[in-house]
Design a protein around this motif. Structure first.
Motif, mmCIF file in Angstrom:
data_model
loop_
_atom_site.group_PDB
_atom_site.id
_atom_site.type_symbol
_atom_site.label_atom_id
_atom_site.label_comp_id
_atom_site.label_asym_id
_atom_site.label_seq_id
_atom_site.Cartn_x
_atom_site.Cartn_y
_atom_site.Cartn_z
ATOM 1 N N GLN A 102 -6.553 -10.345 -1.691
ATOM 2 C CA GLN A 102 -5.827 -11.532 -1.242
ATOM 3 C C GLN A 102 -4.463 -11.115 -0.711
ATOM 4 O OE1 GLN A 102 -4.734 -14.394 -4.295
ATOM 5 N NE2 GLN A 102 -5.331 -16.058 -2.937
ATOM 6 N N GLY A 103 -4.124 -11.577 0.466
ATOM 7 C CA GLY A 103 -2.850 -11.204 1.076
ATOM 8 C C GLY A 103 -2.163 -12.383 1.719
ATOM 9 N N PHE A 104 -0.861 -12.258 1.886
ATOM 10 C CA PHE A 104 -0.049 -13.326 2.474
ATOM 11 C C PHE A 104 0.968 -12.701 3.425
ATOM 12 C CE2 PHE A 104 -1.191 -14.429 -1.862
ATOM 13 C CZ PHE A 104 -1.778 -15.680 -1.717
ATOM 14 N N ASN A 105 1.294 -13.441 4.462
ATOM 15 C CA ASN A 105 2.443 -13.074 5.293
ATOM 16 C C ASN A 105 3.688 -13.655 4.641
ATOM 17 O OD1 ASN A 105 1.025 -11.699 7.363
ATOM 18 N ND2 ASN A 105 0.432 -13.650 8.270
ATOM 19 N N VAL A 106 4.620 -12.780 4.296
ATOM 20 C CA VAL A 106 5.840 -13.224 3.605
ATOM 21 C C VAL A 106 7.050 -12.571 4.259
ATOM 22 C CG1 VAL A 106 4.643 -13.572 1.411
ATOM 23 C CG2 VAL A 106 5.666 -11.345 1.911
ATOM 24 N N PRO A 107 8.234 -13.154 4.113
ATOM 25 C CA PRO A 107 9.435 -12.543 4.677
ATOM 26 C C PRO A 107 9.786 -11.253 3.941
ATOM 27 C CG PRO A 107 9.801 -14.867 4.142
ATOM 28 C CD PRO A 107 8.521 -14.464 3.497
ATOM 29 N N ALA A 108 10.321 -10.312 4.681
ATOM 30 C CA ALA A 108 10.753 -9.040 4.106
ATOM 31 C C ALA A 108 12.155 -9.167 3.538
ATOM 32 C CB ALA A 108 10.732 -7.947 5.166
ATOM 33 N N ALA A 109 12.369 -8.554 2.377
ATOM 34 C CA ALA A 109 13.714 -8.430 1.812
ATOM 35 C C ALA A 109 14.159 -6.970 1.922
ATOM 36 C CB ALA A 109 13.720 -8.881 0.360
ATOM 37 N N PHE A 110 13.672 -6.278 2.963
ATOM 38 C CA PHE A 110 13.974 -4.856 3.125
ATOM 39 C C PHE A 110 14.008 -4.518 4.605
ATOM 40 C CE2 PHE A 110 9.398 -5.333 2.999
ATOM 41 C CZ PHE A 110 8.920 -4.479 3.973
ATOM 42 N N GLU A 111 14.502 -3.328 4.901
ATOM 43 C CA GLU A 111 14.481 -2.798 6.263
ATOM 44 C C GLU A 111 13.733 -1.469 6.265
ATOM 45 O OE1 GLU A 111 18.325 -2.586 8.024
ATOM 46 O OE2 GLU A 111 18.680 -4.744 7.893
ATOM 47 N N LYS A 112 13.002 -1.219 7.342
ATOM 48 C CA LYS A 112 12.254 0.030 7.422
ATOM 49 C C LYS A 112 11.931 0.351 8.872
ATOM 50 C CE LYS A 112 7.933 2.331 6.088
ATOM 51 N NZ LYS A 112 8.559 3.627 5.753
ATOM 52 N N HIS A 113 12.060 1.633 9.221
ATOM 53 C CA HIS A 113 11.564 2.138 10.505
ATOM 54 C C HIS A 113 10.269 2.888 10.234
ATOM 55 C CE1 HIS A 113 11.238 3.981 14.418
ATOM 56 N NE2 HIS A 113 11.175 5.173 13.841
ATOM 57 N N LYS A 114 9.197 2.437 10.831
ATOM 58 C CA LYS A 114 7.889 3.050 10.608
ATOM 59 C C LYS A 114 7.379 3.676 11.901
ATOM 60 C CE LYS A 114 3.072 2.049 9.613
ATOM 61 N NZ LYS A 114 2.682 2.680 10.897
ATOM 62 N N LYS A 115 6.942 4.926 11.807
ATOM 63 C CA LYS A 115 6.337 5.594 12.956
ATOM 64 C C LYS A 115 4.903 5.126 13.145
ATOM 65 C CE LYS A 115 9.092 9.797 12.356
ATOM 66 N NZ LYS A 115 9.055 11.267 12.109
ATOM 67 N N ALA A 116 4.391 5.303 14.348
ATOM 68 C CA ALA A 116 3.016 4.922 14.649
ATOM 69 C C ALA A 116 2.044 5.979 14.112
ATOM 70 C CB ALA A 116 2.835 4.771 16.155
ATOM 71 N N GLY A 117 0.799 5.558 13.910
ATOM 72 C CA GLY A 117 -0.245 6.533 13.648
ATOM 73 C C GLY A 117 -0.928 6.447 12.312
ATOM 74 N N ARG A 118 -0.336 5.780 11.334
ATOM 75 C CA ARG A 118 -1.026 5.649 10.057
ATOM 76 C C ARG A 118 -0.605 4.358 9.365
ATOM 77 N NH1 ARG A 118 1.740 10.490 6.435
ATOM 78 N NH2 ARG A 118 3.903 9.856 6.690
ATOM 79 N N ARG A 119 -1.501 3.838 8.561
ATOM 80 C CA ARG A 119 -1.212 2.637 7.791
ATOM 81 C C ARG A 119 -0.383 3.027 6.565
ATOM 82 N NH1 ARG A 119 -5.912 -1.681 7.046
ATOM 83 N NH2 ARG A 119 -5.930 -1.098 9.241
ATOM 84 N N GLU A 120 0.567 2.185 6.199
ATOM 85 C CA GLU A 120 1.419 2.493 5.050
ATOM 86 C C GLU A 120 1.367 1.363 4.035
ATOM 87 O OE1 GLU A 120 5.345 3.950 5.638
ATOM 88 O OE2 GLU A 120 4.820 5.123 7.419
ATOM 89 N N TYR A 121 1.455 1.771 2.766
ATOM 90 C CA TYR A 121 1.485 0.819 1.661
ATOM 91 C C TYR A 121 2.757 1.064 0.861
ATOM 92 C CZ TYR A 121 -3.389 -0.116 2.729
ATOM 93 O OH TYR A 121 -4.549 -0.479 3.354
ATOM 94 N N LEU A 122 3.561 0.018 0.695
ATOM 95 C CA LEU A 122 4.817 0.099 -0.046
ATOM 96 C C LEU A 122 4.677 -0.667 -1.352
ATOM 97 C CD1 LEU A 122 7.287 -0.729 2.889
ATOM 98 C CD2 LEU A 122 6.366 1.514 2.241
ATOM 99 N N ARG A 123 5.190 -0.078 -2.421
ATOM 100 C CA ARG A 123 5.208 -0.788 -3.701
ATOM 101 C C ARG A 123 6.174 -1.963 -3.599
ATOM 102 N NH1 ARG A 123 6.627 4.821 -5.985
ATOM 103 N NH2 ARG A 123 6.682 5.127 -3.728
ATOM 104 N N ALA A 124 5.716 -3.138 -3.990
ATOM 105 C CA ALA A 124 6.494 -4.349 -3.701
ATOM 106 C C ALA A 124 6.398 -5.351 -4.839
ATOM 107 C CB ALA A 124 5.986 -4.992 -2.405
ATOM 108 N N ARG A 125 7.337 -6.273 -4.829
ATOM 109 C CA ARG A 125 7.285 -7.428 -5.725
ATOM 110 C C ARG A 125 7.955 -8.594 -5.018
ATOM 111 N NH1 ARG A 125 11.592 -5.742 -10.533
ATOM 112 N NH2 ARG A 125 13.498 -5.896 -9.297
ATOM 113 N N MET A 126 7.602 -9.810 -5.425
ATOM 114 C CA MET A 126 8.145 -11.017 -4.818
ATOM 115 C C MET A 126 9.336 -11.513 -5.630
ATOM 116 S SD MET A 126 6.476 -11.746 -2.072
ATOM 117 C CE MET A 126 6.996 -13.443 -1.824
ATOM 118 N N ARG A 127 10.455 -11.750 -4.956
ATOM 119 C CA ARG A 127 11.636 -12.334 -5.574
ATOM 120 C C ARG A 127 12.253 -13.315 -4.588
ATOM 121 N NH1 ARG A 127 9.455 -10.411 -9.154
ATOM 122 N NH2 ARG A 127 10.220 -9.166 -10.917
#
Length: 215
Positions: free
Chosen positions: A152-177
């Motif tokens: 189950q997934g949701f589109n939610v606003p980010a409380a962070f900034e990140k520059h991500k390069k192309a080419g691979r999928r990334e998973y970040l450890r997260a929590r909702m606040r």
């Protein structure tokens, strides 16, 4: 429920409660994966640890055949001299899939060992857990008779900034606040503290992204 065996590999590992020697680290993956399997309502079978020895690892896997419906290993899935899980699967012609374009978790060895599905997870704890959630969890559920399920997934606003390069999928450890997704400060795959801190994962697609707070 499936009977799922969990095996850690590596001479550097010590069980929690043991006295470590120079160069050793505690085996965080096996207790973590055994607990995860129990939460997924499978019967978790502790297969112990295998040393960095190909013959010993082969013996451990051979013993597991007939006892379990699937095997999860951690460590030894990359391409180094001591990465015996991937080497054994290659030798046996049993490797189905190896390197995955994702972070964390590129060295992931998927295959069959004498007819038993084997998930060869990376040794780093964060990568091991993410690969277990993304690959092993839905596959084990389907082997047990369930339909294929997407987390189950949701589109939610980010409380962070990140520059991500192309080419691979990334998973970040997260929590909702406060209705926004926070991510753990370090992306290091050895930071076990981030796993207990997190409540879920932020999934970032393969595209290049410049993420700003509020996106």
């Amino acid at each position: 429920p499936l009977r799922v065996g969990v095996l850690s590999t590596g001479d550097e590992l010590a069980d929690v409660g043991e006295q470590t020697t120079e160069g050793q680290i505690y085996d965080a993956n096996r207790p973590m994966l055994l607990a995860l399997l129990a939460r997924l309502h499978h019967e978790a079978v502790d297969l112990g640890r295998a040393p960095d020895n190909r013959a010993a690892l082969r013996a451990c896997l051979d013993r597991a055949v007939g006892q379990v419906d699937a095997i999860i290993t951690s460590g030894g899935a990359s391409a180094g001299d001591e990465d015996h899980v991937s080497a054994l699967l290659e030798q046996a012609g049993a490797m189905a899939l190896w390197r995955i374009a994702m972070k964390p978790g590129r060295p992931l060895a998927l295959g069959m060992w004498h007819g038993v599905p084997l998930f060869g997870l990376p040794g780093n704890p964060v990568a091991a857990l993410v690969c277990a959630l993304v690959f092993a969890r839905p596959a084990l559920a389907q082997l047990a008779g369930a339909e294929w399920s997407i987390p189950q997934g949701f589109n939610v606003p980010a409380a962070f900034e990140k520059h991500k390069k192309a080419g691979r999928r990334e998973y970040l450890r997260a929590r909702m606040r406060d209705g926004r997704a926070e991510v753990f400060a370090s992306e290091g795959s050895g930071r076990i503290s981030g796993l207990s801190w997190a409540e879920g994962l932020v999934e970032l697609s393969e595209d290049a992204r410049d993420i700003r707070a509020g996106d």
